[in-house]
Design an enzyme around this catalytic site. Structure first.
Site, PDB file in Angstrom:
ATOM      1  N   HIS A  76      46.535  50.986  36.862  1.00  0.00           N
ATOM      2  CA  HIS A  76      47.705  51.858  36.857  1.00  0.00           C
ATOM      3  C   HIS A  76      48.971  51.021  37.021  1.00  0.00           C
ATOM      4  O   HIS A  76      48.925  49.853  37.430  1.00  0.00           O
ATOM      5  CB  HIS A  76      47.586  52.881  37.985  1.00  0.00           C
ATOM      6  CG  HIS A  76      46.571  53.952  37.689  1.00  0.00           C
ATOM      7  ND1 HIS A  76      46.327  55.005  38.528  1.00  0.00           N
ATOM      8  CD2 HIS A  76      45.741  54.127  36.619  1.00  0.00           C
ATOM      9  CE1 HIS A  76      45.400  55.790  37.998  1.00  0.00           C
ATOM     10  NE2 HIS A  76      45.031  55.269  36.850  1.00  0.00           N
ATOM     11  N   GLU A 107      51.425  50.984  39.146  1.00  0.00           N
ATOM     12  CA  GLU A 107      51.767  50.455  40.471  1.00  0.00           C
ATOM     13  C   GLU A 107      51.001  49.166  40.758  1.00  0.00           C
ATOM     14  O   GLU A 107      51.545  48.212  41.325  1.00  0.00           O
ATOM     15  CB  GLU A 107      51.417  51.473  41.566  1.00  0.00           C
ATOM     16  CG  GLU A 107      52.151  52.801  41.470  1.00  0.00           C
ATOM     17  CD  GLU A 107      51.379  53.829  40.656  1.00  0.00           C
ATOM     18  OE1 GLU A 107      50.850  53.461  39.588  1.00  0.00           O
ATOM     19  OE2 GLU A 107      51.320  54.990  41.073  1.00  0.00           O
ATOM     20  N   CYS A 142      46.138  54.199  43.846  1.00  0.00           N
ATOM     21  CA  CYS A 142      47.369  53.407  43.928  1.00  0.00           C
ATOM     22  C   CYS A 142      48.018  53.530  45.302  1.00  0.00           C
ATOM     23  O   CYS A 142      48.655  52.597  45.776  1.00  0.00           O
ATOM     24  CB  CYS A 142      48.366  53.868  42.871  1.00  0.00           C
ATOM     25  SG  CYS A 142      47.832  53.453  41.215  1.00  0.00           S
ATOM     26  N   ARG A 187      51.344  61.702  14.958  1.00  0.00           N
ATOM     27  CA  ARG A 187      49.870  61.763  15.051  1.00  0.00           C
ATOM     28  C   ARG A 187      49.376  60.728  16.047  1.00  0.00           C
ATOM     29  O   ARG A 187      48.460  60.997  16.835  1.00  0.00           O
ATOM     30  CB  ARG A 187      49.251  61.442  13.694  1.00  0.00           C
ATOM     31  CG  ARG A 187      49.319  62.557  12.677  1.00  0.00           C
ATOM     32  CD  ARG A 187      48.590  62.094  11.421  1.00  0.00           C
ATOM     33  NE  ARG A 187      48.694  63.046  10.332  1.00  0.00           N
ATOM     34  CZ  ARG A 187      48.223  62.812   9.107  1.00  0.00           C
ATOM     35  NH1 ARG A 187      47.625  61.652   8.820  1.00  0.00           N
ATOM     36  NH2 ARG A 187      48.341  63.711   8.162  1.00  0.00           N
ATOM     37  N   LEU A 199      44.034  63.049   7.944  1.00  0.00           N
ATOM     38  CA  LEU A 199      44.584  63.359   9.272  1.00  0.00           C
ATOM     39  C   LEU A 199      44.392  62.227  10.272  1.00  0.00           C
ATOM     40  O   LEU A 199      44.268  62.479  11.475  1.00  0.00           O
ATOM     41  CB  LEU A 199      43.974  64.647   9.845  1.00  0.00           C
ATOM     42  CG  LEU A 199      44.261  65.944   9.100  1.00  0.00           C
ATOM     43  CD1 LEU A 199      43.652  67.127   9.853  1.00  0.00           C
ATOM     44  CD2 LEU A 199      45.759  66.178   8.924  1.00  0.00           C
ATOM     45  N   ARG A 237      47.260  55.654  10.125  1.00  0.00           N
ATOM     46  CA  ARG A 237      47.031  54.514   9.238  1.00  0.00           C
ATOM     47  C   ARG A 237      48.022  53.380   9.455  1.00  0.00           C
ATOM     48  O   ARG A 237      47.971  52.383   8.772  1.00  0.00           O
ATOM     49  CB  ARG A 237      47.059  54.983   7.780  1.00  0.00           C
ATOM     50  CG  ARG A 237      45.883  55.909   7.472  1.00  0.00           C
ATOM     51  CD  ARG A 237      45.729  56.213   6.022  1.00  0.00           C
ATOM     52  NE  ARG A 237      46.761  57.087   5.513  1.00  0.00           N
ATOM     53  CZ  ARG A 237      46.764  58.414   5.666  1.00  0.00           C
ATOM     54  NH1 ARG A 237      45.796  59.006   6.326  1.00  0.00           N
ATOM     55  NH2 ARG A 237      47.725  59.140   5.157  1.00  0.00           N
ATOM     56  N   GLU A 247      49.176  70.414  11.665  1.00  0.00           N
ATOM     57  CA  GLU A 247      49.689  70.324  10.285  1.00  0.00           C
ATOM     58  C   GLU A 247      48.838  71.274   9.478  1.00  0.00           C
ATOM     59  O   GLU A 247      47.654  71.006   9.280  1.00  0.00           O
ATOM     60  CB  GLU A 247      49.471  68.922   9.702  1.00  0.00           C
ATOM     61  CG  GLU A 247      50.237  67.826  10.376  1.00  0.00           C
ATOM     62  CD  GLU A 247      50.068  66.483   9.639  1.00  0.00           C
ATOM     63  OE1 GLU A 247      49.953  66.469   8.392  1.00  0.00           O
ATOM     64  OE2 GLU A 247      50.063  65.456  10.328  1.00  0.00           O
ATOM     65  N   PRO A 299      50.663  77.878   5.391  1.00  0.00           N
ATOM     66  CA  PRO A 299      51.543  78.957   5.859  1.00  0.00           C
ATOM     67  C   PRO A 299      50.864  80.036   6.690  1.00  0.00           C
ATOM     68  O   PRO A 299      51.477  80.586   7.603  1.00  0.00           O
ATOM     69  CB  PRO A 299      52.092  79.571   4.568  1.00  0.00           C
ATOM     70  CG  PRO A 299      51.612  78.742   3.441  1.00  0.00           C
ATOM     71  CD  PRO A 299      50.652  77.723   3.939  1.00  0.00           C
ATOM     72  N   LEU A 324      48.041  79.826   8.732  1.00  0.00           N
ATOM     73  CA  LEU A 324      47.722  79.349  10.084  1.00  0.00           C
ATOM     74  C   LEU A 324      49.007  79.039  10.861  1.00  0.00           C
ATOM     75  O   LEU A 324      49.105  79.310  12.068  1.00  0.00           O
ATOM     76  CB  LEU A 324      46.804  78.115   9.994  1.00  0.00           C
ATOM     77  CG  LEU A 324      46.280  77.552  11.309  1.00  0.00           C
ATOM     78  CD1 LEU A 324      45.607  78.619  12.172  1.00  0.00           C
ATOM     79  CD2 LEU A 324      45.290  76.403  11.049  1.00  0.00           C
TER      80      LEU A 324
HETATM   81  C1  AOF Z   1      49.198  56.537  38.934  1.00  0.00           C
HETATM   82  N1  AOF Z   1      49.673  55.534  38.158  1.00  0.00           N
HETATM   83  O1  AOF Z   1      49.872  54.494  36.211  1.00  0.00           O
HETATM   84  C2  AOF Z   1      48.687  56.516  36.249  1.00  0.00           C
HETATM   85  C3  AOF Z   1      48.228  57.588  37.058  1.00  0.00           C
HETATM   86  O2  AOF Z   1      40.842  57.446  35.707  1.00  0.00           O
HETATM   87  P1  AOF Z   1      42.038  56.822  36.325  1.00  0.00           P
HETATM   88  O3  AOF Z   1      41.727  56.013  37.551  1.00  0.00           O
HETATM   89  O4  AOF Z   1      42.865  56.038  35.315  1.00  0.00           O
HETATM   90  O5  AOF Z   1      42.956  58.020  36.848  1.00  0.00           O
HETATM   91  C4  AOF Z   1      43.612  58.857  35.933  1.00  0.00           C
HETATM   92  C5  AOF Z   1      44.526  59.808  36.666  1.00  0.00           C
HETATM   93  O6  AOF Z   1      45.428  59.061  37.478  1.00  0.00           O
HETATM   94  C6  AOF Z   1      45.395  60.628  35.729  1.00  0.00           C
HETATM   95  O7  AOF Z   1      44.798  61.866  35.389  1.00  0.00           O
HETATM   96  C7  AOF Z   1      46.625  60.857  36.599  1.00  0.00           C
HETATM   97  O8  AOF Z   1      46.400  61.879  37.538  1.00  0.00           O
HETATM   98  C8  AOF Z   1      46.752  59.536  37.341  1.00  0.00           C
HETATM   99  N2  AOF Z   1      47.517  58.596  36.531  1.00  0.00           N
HETATM  100  N3  AOF Z   1      48.531  57.568  38.384  1.00  0.00           N
HETATM  101  O9  AOF Z   1      49.367  56.506  40.160  1.00  0.00           O
HETATM  102  C9  AOF Z   1      49.437  55.470  36.852  1.00  0.00           C
HETATM  103  N4  AOF Z   1      48.399  56.474  34.913  1.00  0.00           N
HETATM  104 ZN    ZN Z   2      47.096  55.330  40.345  1.00  0.00          ZN
END
Ligand code: AOF
Ligand code: ZN
Length: 377
Positions: free
Chosen positions: A56, A58, A90, A190, A210, A213, A300, A303, A305
């Site tokens: 993550h 942090e 974190c 996309r 879809l 690319r 995408e 008309p 849908l």
């Molecule tokens: C943070 N910092 O940069 C992100 C967070 O499966 P994991 O361990 O990657 O956890 C995913 C969950 O963590 C995600 O659903 C969201 O709640 C949180 N994401 N949290 O402190 C981050 N990407």
């Molecule tokens: Zn985290």
């Protein structure tokens, strides 16, 4: 908090949001998150989340700061997590590094976190400020918030039309209405989406792939490709089913036939959805996609849908590319809305207008309160 401190926090949050945006095409289904470590008002570490399963924001920012993190402020675009998912919490990493203060833009709507990260930091004696940059940080992750707060993805409906709001040639020839720059922009939408959805009519008439690319992220993450095909009328050899992750939604009575038709394609999942007026239940489709961790859904389609998405009030953003040409009254319309539709409460608000090559892209956001729609307001 003194005013100069607030300005330093705001600058650092802007930077953290910039860092978070680097993950636009890669973090899915995780949110895009950035983090800056400040020591005496100076940046001593930066990080951003790249990909689910990897560290993550942090943790990377703390690594970059090293010993300078002790007594420092961590500015992060989302509440630090307190759960063990694919990676450890974190909040614990911030506590262990000796961080004294945390500034975060918003709470994490994931119920496994939802305030628990902040509570854990505060219990460890860390000062926590919540709120700076909240709008921008949420704006980077509309689908992540929609999934947890509304139980559905953030839905973008894309339409490409002539000036007289026709979406194809009257003789139904297969030719582009918009130019290359507009189509490249569609590729970027996309690429940031968890899934791309279309209807059986479009599969039968255009046979689209879809997929993504152009290179967005390394390696390119392909969105899940979804087809709504109540009667299982699409050929299993259609290009949308080739090359992997596809999901075909059919009506319950067509399930067995559709499963048999795709039995030889392990990348194609076939599921049933309840029927609804003229097609499948779109709300049920969204609930299922949220369960599959789709944050942003890019639609995408033709008309009929398109009209169903609009009339069911399930569109969060409308993105229309207008080509500078006229196709005439015999050509199919932008959306085949029912005759009484103008009395319905959904309306849209213009967000942005921009040229892509010779075409004009107009972006709108849904406004659902009736007062906003009335001419007096
Ligand atoms: C943070 N910092 O940069 C992100 C967070 O499966 P994991 O361990 O990657 O956890 C995913 C969950 O963590 C995600 O659903 C969201 O709640 C949180 N994401 N949290 O402190 C981050 N990407
Ligand atoms: Zn985290």
């Amino acid at each position: 908090m003194s005013a100069p401190g607030a300005a330093v926090d705001a600058d650092a949050m802007r930077r953290a949001i910039e860092l978070a945006a680097r993950g636009l095409f890669t973090t899915d289904p995780n949110p895009r998150v950035g983090c800056v470590i400040l020591r005496d008002g100076r940046v001593v570490g930066e990080g951003w989340h790249r990909r689910a399963g990897e560290p993550h924001a942090e943790v990377l920012a703390l690594q970059a700061a090293g010993a300078a993190a002790r007594g420092a402020t961590a500015v992060v675009t989302l509440e630090p997590c307190c759960h063990t998912g694919r990676t450890p919490p974190c909040a614990d990493a911030l506590i262990a590094a000796g961080i004294a203060r945390v500034v975060c833009a918003s709470l994490d709507p994931n119920p496994r976190v939802a305030g628990g990260g902040i509570a854990r930091l505060r219990a460890a004696g860390i000062e926590v400020v919540v709120g700076p940059g909240a709008r921008e940080a949420r704006g980077l992750n509309p689908g992540f918030f929609a999934r947890f707060e509304r139980g559905r993805p953030h839905v973008r409906l894309k339409l490409a039309a002539s000036l007289d709001a026709r979406t194809a040639y009257a003789d139904r020839r297969r030719a582009w209405i918009t130019g290359e720059a507009a189509r490249a922009d569609v590729q970027a939408w996309r690429a940031r989406s968890g899934a791309v959805l279309t209807g059986a009519g479009t599969v039968r008439s255009d046979d689209p792939r879809l997929d993504v690319r152009l290179a967005y992220g390394d390696p390119v993450r392909q969105p899940l490709r979804i087809v709504l095909d109540p009667n299982a009328s699409c050929a299993p050899a259609a290009r949308v089913f080739a090359g992997g992750d596809a999901l075909l939604f059919v009506a319950p009575e067509a399930l067995a036939t559709a499963r048999a038709a795709h039995a030889g394609s392990p990348g194609v999942r076939v599921e049933a959805l309840p029927r609804a007026a003229g097609g499948l239940d779109l709300g049920a489709a969204l609930a299922r996609l949220a369960a599959l961790e789709v944050n942003e859904l890019w639609v995408e389609c033709g008309p009929r849908l398109a009209a169903a998405w609009i009339e069911d009030e399930l569109v969060d953003e409308l993105i229309v590319y207008y080509a500078p040409r006229l196709l005439g009254a015999d050509a199919p319309p932008l959306a085949a809305l029912s005759a009484g539709y103008a009395a319905a409460p959904t309306c849209f608000e213009f967000l942005d207008a921009r040229f892509f090559g010779g075409d004009l892209r107009v972006m709108l956001t849904a406004r659902r309160e009736e007062s906003v729609c009335s001419p007096e307001s």
